[in-house]
Design a protein around this motif. Structure first.
Motif, PDB file in Angstrom:
ATOM      1  N   ALA A  23     -57.134 -10.219  29.009  1.00 36.41           N
ATOM      2  CA  ALA A  23     -55.730 -10.301  29.718  1.00 36.41           C
ATOM      3  C   ALA A  23     -55.823 -10.060  30.436  1.00 36.41           C
ATOM      4  N   ALA A  24     -56.011  -8.663  31.159  1.00 36.57           N
ATOM      5  CA  ALA A  24     -55.562  -7.766  31.897  1.00 36.57           C
ATOM      6  C   ALA A  24     -56.202  -8.055  33.271  1.00 36.57           C
ATOM      7  N   PHE A  25     -57.972  -8.283  33.483  1.00 39.34           N
ATOM      8  CA  PHE A  25     -58.738  -8.189  33.837  1.00 39.34           C
ATOM      9  C   PHE A  25     -58.975  -9.239  34.415  1.00 39.34           C
ATOM     10  N   ASN A  26     -58.568  -9.804  35.706  1.00 35.73           N
ATOM     11  CA  ASN A  26     -58.527 -11.314  35.886  1.00 35.73           C
ATOM     12  C   ASN A  26     -59.808 -11.047  36.664  1.00 35.73           C
ATOM     13  N   LEU A  27     -61.047 -11.708  36.824  1.00 40.30           N
ATOM     14  CA  LEU A  27     -61.778 -11.493  38.117  1.00 40.30           C
ATOM     15  C   LEU A  27     -61.750 -12.406  38.796  1.00 40.30           C
ATOM     16  N   CYS A  51     -47.034   0.981  35.054  1.00 34.54           N
ATOM     17  CA  CYS A  51     -48.043   1.624  33.921  1.00 34.54           C
ATOM     18  C   CYS A  51     -48.359   2.948  34.346  1.00 34.54           C
ATOM     19  N   GLN A  52     -48.558   3.539  35.472  1.00 33.93           N
ATOM     20  CA  GLN A  52     -48.775   4.447  35.931  1.00 33.93           C
ATOM     21  C   GLN A  52     -49.739   5.357  35.015  1.00 33.93           C
ATOM     22  N   ASN A  53     -50.792   4.708  33.892  1.00 35.37           N
ATOM     23  CA  ASN A  53     -51.846   5.618  34.171  1.00 35.37           C
ATOM     24  C   ASN A  53     -53.061   4.987  33.750  1.00 35.37           C
ATOM     25  N   ALA A  61     -49.331  -5.769  34.327  1.00 38.88           N
ATOM     26  CA  ALA A  61     -47.608  -5.833  34.226  1.00 38.88           C
ATOM     27  C   ALA A  61     -47.476  -6.915  36.030  1.00 38.88           C
ATOM     28  N   ASP A  62     -46.936  -7.568  35.919  1.00 37.03           N
ATOM     29  CA  ASP A  62     -46.841  -8.378  37.065  1.00 37.03           C
ATOM     30  C   ASP A  62     -47.585  -7.895  38.352  1.00 37.03           C
ATOM     31  N   LEU A  63     -46.687  -6.212  38.447  1.00 28.24           N
ATOM     32  CA  LEU A  63     -46.562  -5.581  39.955  1.00 28.24           C
ATOM     33  C   LEU A  63     -48.193  -5.371  39.935  1.00 28.24           C
ATOM     34  N   ALA A  64     -49.196  -5.540  38.486  1.00 29.11           N
ATOM     35  CA  ALA A  64     -50.341  -4.950  39.148  1.00 29.11           C
ATOM     36  C   ALA A  64     -51.178  -6.196  39.241  1.00 29.11           C
ATOM     37  N   LYS A  65     -50.697  -7.659  38.670  1.00 26.35           N
ATOM     38  CA  LYS A  65     -51.391  -8.178  39.214  1.00 26.35           C
ATOM     39  C   LYS A  65     -50.759  -8.839  40.537  1.00 26.35           C
ATOM     40  N   ASP A  66     -49.943  -8.783  41.040  1.00 21.77           N
ATOM     41  CA  ASP A  66     -49.330  -8.966  42.540  1.00 21.77           C
ATOM     42  C   ASP A  66     -50.335  -8.174  43.078  1.00 21.77           C
TER      43      ASP A  66
END
Length: 156
Positions: A23-27, A51-53, A61-66
């Motif tokens: 789910a984390a990697f959404n190409l 997450c920072q690391n 995380a929602d911010l990473a998706k954004d």
């Protein structure tokens, strides 16, 4: 019957774990394969600020998706890699880069481990040299010398 239920439960749990891992990697879908390669390269260069690391590619995380969506839109609009990186750094600071640039303000970050290693080697060499040069007798050596002198005095 109980073994079958346990087996089904284990399969369900394992299936859920694999589903979450993907789910984390959404190409994103690009018309041009070069854009897809650029996108993948860029999302692995950016750090997830939550997450920072993890990179934003690895984070769910929602911010990473954004951030992934923002990079997708910028690539689609024709921005260069450097323009995208500069935008992200201007907006989120140097910390958004997973591998920070070598600049005056990050010089200690890059040179710090080498400086500490050199300092540790200097201290090690200095300590070894001082021990060999000084060769001060140890407590046991002092006690042995004192016992020898007492034995010599008793023999006379």
């Amino acid at each position: 019957m109980t073994i079958r239920l346990a087996f089904i439960t284990v399969i369900f749990i394992l299936g859920s774990m694999f589903n979450l891992a993907g789910a984390a990697f959404n190409l994103k879908q690009f018309d041009d394969p070069k854009h897809a390669a650029r996108y993948e390269q860029l999302i692995y260069q950016m750090r997830c600020l939550v997450c920072q690391n993890q990179t934003i590619a690895d984070s769910d995380a929602d911010l990473a998706k954004d951030l992934r969506n923002e990079i997708f839109k910028m690539i689609e609009s024709g921005k260069s890699d450097q323009e995208i990186i500069d935008f992200m750094v201007a907006r989120y600071g140097e910390f958004v880069l997973y591998k920070p640039r070598v600049e005056k303000k990050t010089l200690l970050l890059w040179a710090g481990p080498a400086i500490l290693l050199i300092l540790a080697l200097i201290i090690l060499v200095w300590t070894i040299f001082r021990r060999k040069r000084g060769k001060q007798p140890t407590v046991e050596q002092n006690a042995l010398n004192k016992a020898r002198s007492i034995l010599k005095d008793n023999e006379q």
